[in-house]
Scaffold this motif. Structure first.
Motif, mmCIF file in Angstrom:
data_model
loop_
_atom_site.group_PDB
_atom_site.id
_atom_site.type_symbol
_atom_site.label_atom_id
_atom_site.label_comp_id
_atom_site.label_asym_id
_atom_site.label_seq_id
_atom_site.Cartn_x
_atom_site.Cartn_y
_atom_site.Cartn_z
ATOM 1 N N VAL A 6 0.857 -1.178 0.000
ATOM 2 C CA VAL A 6 0.000 0.000 0.000
ATOM 3 C C VAL A 6 0.894 1.229 0.000
ATOM 4 N N TRP A 7 0.743 2.015 -1.044
ATOM 5 C CA TRP A 7 1.587 3.193 -1.248
ATOM 6 C C TRP A 7 0.801 4.425 -0.807
ATOM 7 N N PHE A 8 1.218 5.015 0.307
ATOM 8 C CA PHE A 8 0.587 6.250 0.788
ATOM 9 C C PHE A 8 1.113 7.416 -0.045
ATOM 10 N N ARG A 9 0.239 8.032 -0.798
ATOM 11 C CA ARG A 9 0.689 9.151 -1.637
ATOM 12 C C ARG A 9 0.202 10.467 -1.059
ATOM 13 N N LEU A 33 3.099 -4.383 2.825
ATOM 14 C CA LEU A 33 4.157 -3.383 2.966
ATOM 15 C C LEU A 33 3.535 -1.990 2.886
ATOM 16 N N PRO A 34 3.434 -1.263 3.989
ATOM 17 C CA PRO A 34 2.959 0.120 3.916
ATOM 18 C C PRO A 34 4.143 1.033 3.600
ATOM 19 N N ILE A 35 4.096 1.698 2.455
ATOM 20 C CA ILE A 35 5.269 2.495 2.082
ATOM 21 C C ILE A 35 4.915 3.941 1.771
ATOM 22 N N LEU A 77 5.737 1.879 8.998
ATOM 23 C CA LEU A 77 5.848 2.592 7.725
ATOM 24 C C LEU A 77 7.270 2.479 7.193
ATOM 25 N N LEU A 78 7.376 2.144 5.913
ATOM 26 C CA LEU A 78 8.680 2.054 5.270
ATOM 27 C C LEU A 78 8.842 3.255 4.352
ATOM 28 N N SER A 207 20.603 5.918 -6.145
ATOM 29 C CA SER A 207 19.478 6.836 -6.278
ATOM 30 C C SER A 207 18.243 6.329 -5.544
ATOM 31 N N ILE A 208 18.300 5.116 -5.032
ATOM 32 C CA ILE A 208 17.181 4.572 -4.276
ATOM 33 C C ILE A 208 17.645 4.244 -2.864
ATOM 34 N N ARG A 209 16.852 4.646 -1.890
ATOM 35 C CA ARG A 209 17.237 4.369 -0.512
ATOM 36 C C ARG A 209 16.033 3.946 0.308
ATOM 37 N N PHE A 210 16.314 3.079 1.292
ATOM 38 C CA PHE A 210 15.279 2.659 2.219
ATOM 39 C C PHE A 210 15.603 3.211 3.606
ATOM 40 N N GLN A 211 14.565 3.641 4.315
ATOM 41 C CA GLN A 211 14.765 4.180 5.663
ATOM 42 C C GLN A 211 13.515 3.965 6.500
ATOM 43 N N SER A 212 13.701 4.002 7.816
ATOM 44 C CA SER A 212 12.543 4.080 8.696
ATOM 45 C C SER A 212 12.267 5.565 8.924
#
Length: 525
Positions: A6-9, A33-35, A77-78, A207-212
């Motif tokens: 689920v992509w929160f926009r 995956l809530p992102i 949340l990711l 150019s892509i990163r993952f974080q909490s």
DNA sequence: GGATCCGTTGTAGCT
DNA sequence: AAGCTACAACGGATC
């Protein structure tokens, strides 16, 4: 194991979030995956499209969403940074094709629509690809695509036009109530994150990163972008705060709601606390999607049903109908954010003077009323709607003759409730270039009340002194035009105009007369 | 097709 | 002190 994303926009919330609800009720989905994605095209390369107050609000909103996911569902949340399509490609790849479904919301902005389309197109190609579903508009009262495509739709230019567009959607038994889709509830439960943390991908591409949310916050803090504000903000980001404010200002305040008249909430009715807005102060929560506009509509309607109430355009519903009107226009008019190619924008030969722009943005024009509001904007990310009218009129057709797009950009960066559709609409309107009913000779006086201001502390004098401490000791009589105060008074007040506070950047009467003339001429060409 | 009306929220000056 | 009036005088919609 079947995983959904689920992509929160534009909905940073659990309430009235159809995409989230649908996924939670899907029996075939075992993990979710809530992102949230920080898209450089939106936020700038190093968040430079956002002012400090706006960054803070965003971070608080993300942390709150994370906290709500954790406390209610043992989820979290990711956060990803980068191009959304690339991120989805990486995620699907890393999941070993266990991602079956990607759900999100419709976005009406050109960039958002292009993005939705690119993602749909990409995953259409292979049968092993996840299904992609963008839910109908939840950020507006109506579905924009449906409304714009409906028979007889015409670009609305007034409240009357809006009523016409929705004429078949008004409750027949109770005149004046627009029927809107009911908001949906918060899911009862939510599937957990997948067992294997494949989503913590760190591909070769930097150019892509993952974080909490927490590490994101820490990073922003380390970069010096999360400073303590000079004044405590009345707005804390997040759905928790949004729902609390909704309850305080709307649900629990029937009289305030039923007698709400926007013009009456300005200057004459300032609350004692100069930091607390005289309106509902819900706009930042609407623009970030911490609050559903339909939830607000419905809560307002509940009160309106019980007794006498004000009517659009001045009422709360009226304000939301204007929002709707601007959203519709932003969808139906091409190049909404420009003068070139925008069928609704008149071309005017605006000036290009950097010093004037700087003085305006920094709150150093020598017009205390304007400067106070611009400093409030910088410090808190908020300004009353009519204040926005005054400063944008001042910058454009009123006094400084600068291009509306430059003012628009400042607002876009600094306002907590920045909203592409609405911000552009307001600047088109106030600068006088859009064909809204705006008699061009109607100017907002940057020195209102100058004659009638008595030798007493008025609310607006207090407001000005709060934001311009230089003028702290000035008598209210000269508060709008301090340069007119006699020298002795200036030195007594410990503020020499021209030294401690600027002289007016323009002579307001000559510049207004000149601009009016040029504007009239410009329209004829 | 010409006259008239009206537009989210103006301003100044008067009582 | 809120409320009235005169002023300014566009342009699109409506009849």
């Amino acid at each position: 194991m079947s995983t959904g994303v689920v992509w929160f926009r534009k909905c940073l919330r659990l309430d009235d979030n159809p995409a989230l609800l649908e996924l939670s009720r899907d029996q075939s989905i075992r993990a979710i995956l809530p992102i949230y994605i920080l898209d450089p095209q939106v936020i700038g390369n190093s968040l430079d499209n956002y002012g400090k107050a706006r960054i803070r609000f965003l971070i608080e909103s993300l942390q709150d969403l994370d906290a709500r996911l954790k406390s209610r569902f043992q989820s979290e949340l990711l956060i990803y940074q980068g191009d959304p399509l690339e991120i989805f490609k990486e995620l699907v790849g890393a999941s070993g094709s266990s991602i079956d479904l990607i759900v999100s919301e419709y976005c009406s902005e050109p960039h958002g629509r292009k993005l939705s389309q690119a993602i749909e197109m990409h995953f259409q190609r292979k049968s092993s690809s996840p299904k992609v579903r963008f839910h109908k508009a939840v950020h507006t009262l109506s579905d924009l695509e449906d409304t714009v495509a409906s028979a007889g739709f015409k670009n609305p230019k007034s409240m009357k036009d809006v009523r016409k567009i929705f004429s078949d959607r008004f409750d027949s038994d109770k005149e004046g109530f627009l029927k809107i889709p009911s908001p949906v509830p918060i899911p009862r439960k939510l599937q957990p994150l997948p067992e294997k943390p494949f989503y913590q991908i760190l591909p070769d591409s930097s150019s892509i990163r993952f974080q909490s949310p927490t590490s994101f916050r820490d990073e922003i803090s380390n970069r010096g972008l999360l400073t303590t504000p000079i004044h405590p903000s009345p707005f804390k980001g997040g759905e928790t705060e949004a729902l609390a404010r909704l309850k305080r200002k709307v649900t629990g305040a029937p009289d305030f709601v039923n007698s709400f008249r926007k013009p009456k909430t300005f200057s004459t009715n300032q609350p004692a606390d100069p930091l607390e807005p005289s309106t509902t102060g819900l706009s930042p929560y609407l623009s970030t999607g911490c609050l559903s506009v339909r939830r607000l509509w419905e809560e307002t309607q509940k009160h309106n049903r019980t007794c006498e109430h004000t009517q659009p355009p001045e009422s709360l519903h009226g304000q939301l109908l204007f929002r709707e009107m601007f959203y519709l226009l932003s969808r139906s008019v091409d190049h909404w954010d420009n003068d070139v190619g925008n069928s609704m924008c008149k071309q005017i030969d605006w000036g290009d003077e950097e010093e004037k722009m700087q003085a305006w943005e920094k709150g150093l024009t020598g017009f205390p009323y304007i400067d106070a509001m611009m400093r409030q904007l910088d410090a808190t990310g908020w300004m009353h709607h009519l204040g926005r009218h005054a400063v944008s009129c001042f910058l454009t057709r009123g006094q400084l003759w600068q291009h509306w797009k430059k003012g628009r950009d400042v607002f876009e960066r600094k306002l907590l409730d920045s909203d592409w559709a609405l911000n552009n609409a307001n600047w088109l309107w106030l600068s006088g270039v859009a064909p809204f009913s705006m008699p061009y000779f109607r100017l907002y006086n940057p020195c209102p009340d100058s004659k009638s201001s008595l030798n007493v502390e008025t609310k607006s004098a207090q407001f000005i002194k709060f934001w311009i401490p230089e003028l702290e000791n000035f008598p209210p009589k000269y508060i709008y035009e301090p340069h007119l105060a006699p020298d002795s008074l200036q030195s007594n007040s410990k503020c020499i105009i021209g030294r401690d506070y600027p002289n007016p950047i323009v002579d307001r009467k000559t510049s207004a007369a000149q601009n009016l003339k040029t504007f009239k001429l410009g329209l004829k060409c």
